[in-house]
Design a protein around this motif. Structure first.
Motif, PDB file in Angstrom:
ATOM      1  N   MET A 226      54.825  16.465  -8.013  1.00 28.41           N
ATOM      2  CA  MET A 226      55.064  15.656  -9.192  1.00 28.41           C
ATOM      3  C   MET A 226      53.805  15.435 -10.015  1.00 28.41           C
ATOM      4  SD  MET A 226      58.315  14.991  -9.229  1.00 28.41           S
ATOM      5  CE  MET A 226      58.162  14.074 -10.710  1.00 28.41           C
ATOM      6  N   TRP A 227      52.673  15.950  -9.634  1.00 22.42           N
ATOM      7  CA  TRP A 227      51.458  15.767 -10.411  1.00 22.42           C
ATOM      8  C   TRP A 227      51.424  16.774 -11.528  1.00 22.42           C
ATOM      9  CZ3 TRP A 227      50.022  11.260  -9.312  1.00 22.42           C
ATOM     10  CH2 TRP A 227      50.191  10.775  -8.036  1.00 22.42           C
ATOM     11  N   PRO A 228      50.939  16.420 -12.704  1.00 22.21           N
ATOM     12  CA  PRO A 228      50.985  17.344 -13.836  1.00 22.21           C
ATOM     13  C   PRO A 228      50.086  18.551 -13.606  1.00 22.21           C
ATOM     14  CG  PRO A 228      49.742  15.374 -14.399  1.00 22.21           C
ATOM     15  CD  PRO A 228      50.336  15.137 -13.042  1.00 22.21           C
ATOM     16  N   ALA A 229      50.621  19.699 -13.943  1.00 26.48           N
ATOM     17  CA  ALA A 229      49.849  20.935 -13.844  1.00 26.48           C
ATOM     18  C   ALA A 229      49.187  21.250 -15.171  1.00 26.48           C
ATOM     19  CB  ALA A 229      50.771  22.072 -13.431  1.00 26.48           C
ATOM     20  N   LYS A 230      49.641  20.612 -16.218  1.00 28.12           N
ATOM     21  CA  LYS A 230      49.074  20.850 -17.539  1.00 28.12           C
ATOM     22  C   LYS A 230      49.042  19.547 -18.320  1.00 28.12           C
ATOM     23  CE  LYS A 230      53.615  22.302 -19.065  1.00 28.12           C
ATOM     24  NZ  LYS A 230      54.455  23.354 -19.492  1.00 28.12           N
ATOM     25  N   VAL A 231      48.458  19.563 -19.459  1.00 26.72           N
ATOM     26  CA  VAL A 231      48.316  18.359 -20.272  1.00 26.72           C
ATOM     27  C   VAL A 231      49.684  17.803 -20.645  1.00 26.72           C
ATOM     28  CG1 VAL A 231      47.492  17.493 -22.486  1.00 26.72           C
ATOM     29  CG2 VAL A 231      46.096  19.088 -21.187  1.00 26.72           C
ATOM     30  N   GLN A 232      49.860  16.499 -20.462  1.00 26.51           N
ATOM     31  CA  GLN A 232      51.053  15.794 -20.923  1.00 26.51           C
ATOM     32  C   GLN A 232      50.596  14.721 -21.887  1.00 26.51           C
ATOM     33  OE1 GLN A 232      53.910  14.351 -18.097  1.00 26.51           O
ATOM     34  NE2 GLN A 232      54.326  12.575 -19.333  1.00 26.51           N
ATOM     35  N   ASN A 233      51.214  14.653 -23.018  1.00 29.27           N
ATOM     36  CA  ASN A 233      50.861  13.686 -24.055  1.00 29.27           C
ATOM     37  C   ASN A 233      49.404  13.838 -24.479  1.00 29.27           C
ATOM     38  OD1 ASN A 233      53.429  12.634 -23.822  1.00 29.27           O
ATOM     39  ND2 ASN A 233      52.803  11.076 -22.361  1.00 29.27           N
ATOM     40  N   GLY A 234      48.808  15.016 -24.224  1.00 27.49           N
ATOM     41  CA  GLY A 234      47.435  15.262 -24.635  1.00 27.49           C
ATOM     42  C   GLY A 234      46.416  14.377 -23.976  1.00 27.49           C
ATOM     43  N   GLN A 235      46.733  13.805 -22.777  1.00 27.83           N
ATOM     44  CA  GLN A 235      45.820  12.829 -22.219  1.00 27.83           C
ATOM     45  C   GLN A 235      45.154  13.232 -20.923  1.00 27.83           C
ATOM     46  OE1 GLN A 235      47.584   8.976 -22.090  1.00 27.83           O
ATOM     47  NE2 GLN A 235      48.170   9.042 -24.210  1.00 27.83           N
TER      48      GLN A 235
ATOM     49  N   ALA B 280      58.118   6.306 -17.639  1.00 26.56           N
ATOM     50  CA  ALA B 280      57.759   5.981 -16.248  1.00 26.56           C
ATOM     51  C   ALA B 280      56.866   7.032 -15.611  1.00 26.56           C
ATOM     52  CB  ALA B 280      59.021   5.739 -15.409  1.00 26.56           C
ATOM     53  N   ALA B 281      56.019   7.674 -16.439  1.00 25.48           N
ATOM     54  CA  ALA B 281      55.124   8.735 -15.959  1.00 25.48           C
ATOM     55  C   ALA B 281      53.854   8.191 -15.325  1.00 25.48           C
ATOM     56  CB  ALA B 281      54.768   9.676 -17.115  1.00 25.48           C
ATOM     57  N   GLY B 282      53.676   6.869 -15.292  1.00 24.84           N
ATOM     58  CA  GLY B 282      52.470   6.276 -14.745  1.00 24.84           C
ATOM     59  C   GLY B 282      51.307   6.415 -15.710  1.00 24.84           C
ATOM     60  N   GLN B 283      50.211   5.739 -15.400  1.00 29.90           N
ATOM     61  CA  GLN B 283      48.998   5.839 -16.207  1.00 29.90           C
ATOM     62  C   GLN B 283      47.793   5.839 -15.277  1.00 29.90           C
ATOM     63  OE1 GLN B 283      48.848   3.916 -20.193  1.00 29.90           O
ATOM     64  NE2 GLN B 283      50.266   2.483 -19.245  1.00 29.90           N
ATOM     65  N   GLU B 284      46.943   6.849 -15.420  1.00 28.91           N
ATOM     66  CA  GLU B 284      45.727   6.948 -14.598  1.00 28.91           C
ATOM     67  C   GLU B 284      44.955   5.648 -14.636  1.00 28.91           C
ATOM     68  OE1 GLU B 284      44.293   8.915 -12.361  1.00 28.91           O
ATOM     69  OE2 GLU B 284      45.679  10.544 -12.724  1.00 28.91           O
TER      70      GLU B 284
ATOM     71  N   VAL C 105      58.718   7.914 -11.632  1.00 23.34           N
ATOM     72  CA  VAL C 105      59.375   9.204 -11.460  1.00 23.34           C
ATOM     73  C   VAL C 105      58.503   9.980 -10.477  1.00 23.34           C
ATOM     74  CG1 VAL C 105      60.219  11.299 -12.582  1.00 23.34           C
ATOM     75  CG2 VAL C 105      60.354   9.101 -13.769  1.00 23.34           C
ATOM     76  N   HIS C 106      58.685   9.632  -9.208  1.00 24.23           N
ATOM     77  CA  HIS C 106      57.889  10.197  -8.124  1.00 24.23           C
ATOM     78  C   HIS C 106      58.709  10.085  -6.842  1.00 24.23           C
ATOM     79  CE1 HIS C 106      54.707  10.631  -5.147  1.00 24.23           C
ATOM     80  NE2 HIS C 106      53.998  11.203  -6.111  1.00 24.23           N
ATOM     81  N   ILE C 107      58.539  11.028  -5.948  1.00 28.28           N
ATOM     82  CA  ILE C 107      59.310  11.070  -4.706  1.00 28.28           C
ATOM     83  C   ILE C 107      59.162   9.781  -3.887  1.00 28.28           C
ATOM     84  CG2 ILE C 107      57.519  12.198  -3.313  1.00 28.28           C
ATOM     85  CD1 ILE C 107      61.251  13.102  -3.260  1.00 28.28           C
ATOM     86  N   ILE C 108      58.046   9.094  -4.008  1.00 28.34           N
ATOM     87  CA  ILE C 108      57.865   7.827  -3.281  1.00 28.34           C
ATOM     88  C   ILE C 108      58.945   6.814  -3.665  1.00 28.34           C
ATOM     89  CG2 ILE C 108      56.394   5.754  -3.180  1.00 28.34           C
ATOM     90  CD1 ILE C 108      53.984   7.618  -3.037  1.00 28.34           C
ATOM     91  N   TYR C 109      59.427   6.877  -4.891  1.00 32.04           N
ATOM     92  CA  TYR C 109      60.409   5.904  -5.359  1.00 32.04           C
ATOM     93  C   TYR C 109      61.845   6.411  -5.287  1.00 32.04           C
ATOM     94  CZ  TYR C 109      56.207   3.557  -6.634  1.00 32.04           C
ATOM     95  OH  TYR C 109      54.977   2.964  -6.559  1.00 32.04           O
ATOM     96  N   GLU C 110      62.074   7.490  -4.495  1.00 37.53           N
ATOM     97  CA  GLU C 110      63.444   7.970  -4.344  1.00 37.53           C
ATOM     98  C   GLU C 110      64.301   6.867  -3.724  1.00 37.53           C
ATOM     99  OE1 GLU C 110      63.914  11.248  -1.641  1.00 37.53           O
ATOM    100  OE2 GLU C 110      62.468  10.405  -0.253  1.00 37.53           O
ATOM    101  N   PRO C 111      65.602   6.867  -4.022  1.00 34.77           N
ATOM    102  CA  PRO C 111      66.471   5.782  -3.549  1.00 34.77           C
ATOM    103  C   PRO C 111      66.459   5.561  -2.040  1.00 34.77           C
ATOM    104  CG  PRO C 111      67.583   7.058  -5.224  1.00 34.77           C
ATOM    105  CD  PRO C 111      66.305   7.785  -4.909  1.00 34.77           C
TER     106      PRO C 111
ATOM    107  N   ILE D 193      50.359  10.369 -15.429  1.00 37.77           N
ATOM    108  CA  ILE D 193      50.137  10.920 -14.097  1.00 37.77           C
ATOM    109  C   ILE D 193      51.167  11.998 -13.776  1.00 37.77           C
ATOM    110  CG2 ILE D 193      50.120  10.386 -11.627  1.00 37.77           C
ATOM    111  CD1 ILE D 193      49.055   7.594 -12.400  1.00 37.77           C
ATOM    112  N   ALA D 194      52.443  11.748 -14.071  1.00 40.70           N
ATOM    113  CA  ALA D 194      53.515  12.688 -13.763  1.00 40.70           C
ATOM    114  C   ALA D 194      53.970  13.404 -15.028  1.00 40.70           C
ATOM    115  CB  ALA D 194      54.692  11.953 -13.136  1.00 40.70           C
TER     116      ALA D 194
END
Length: 125
Positions: free
Chosen positions: A1-10, A54-58, A65-71, A22-23
């Protein structure tokens, strides 16, 4: 779930930027009506820490939106308790989450619906 490329240019996986996503979150084609209401409530009450979609923030807060928060690991009631009581840091190095004032159980139910729909769109069931 970690970004492999730039998301939102950040940020990228190799060069995290404080406040960067983050995601890498894939949005569903549509949201249910309840999830649309939950999205608005999330944006007003949660996105300042947990980020857009819900992509988190460094350096600020984790992605929801991460496997840790799966139901099966964090049931819907976990979100209710986190909002009402706050949460001691245990999965992430962001510190404790304070309780969120002004949200009802109904509000949190709608926010959780939004988060669950985002999770499913990203293969988290």
């Amino acid at each position: 779930m970690w970004p492999a490329k730039v998301q939102n240019g950040q940020s990228t996986a190799d060069t995290p930027v404080p406040g960067g996503a983050i995601a890498n979150v894939i949005l569903p084609d549509t949201f249910t009506q309840n999830a649309q209401i939950g999205k608005r409530a999330f944006e007003m009450n949660c996105a300042s820490c947990h980020g857009i979609n819900a992509a988190g923030q460094e350096g600020i807060a984790p992605p929801l939106v991460h496997i840790i928060y799966e139901p099966s690991h964090h049931a819907d009631e976990s979100f209710q308790r986190a909002v009402a009581l706050g949460v001691r840091a245990h999965h992430w190095p962001f510190g404790d989450m304070p309780a969120v004032e002004g949200l009802t159980r109904g509000d949190v139910t709608l926010i959780t619906t939004y988060i669950r729909e985002l999770q499913r769109a990203n293969g988290i069931n």
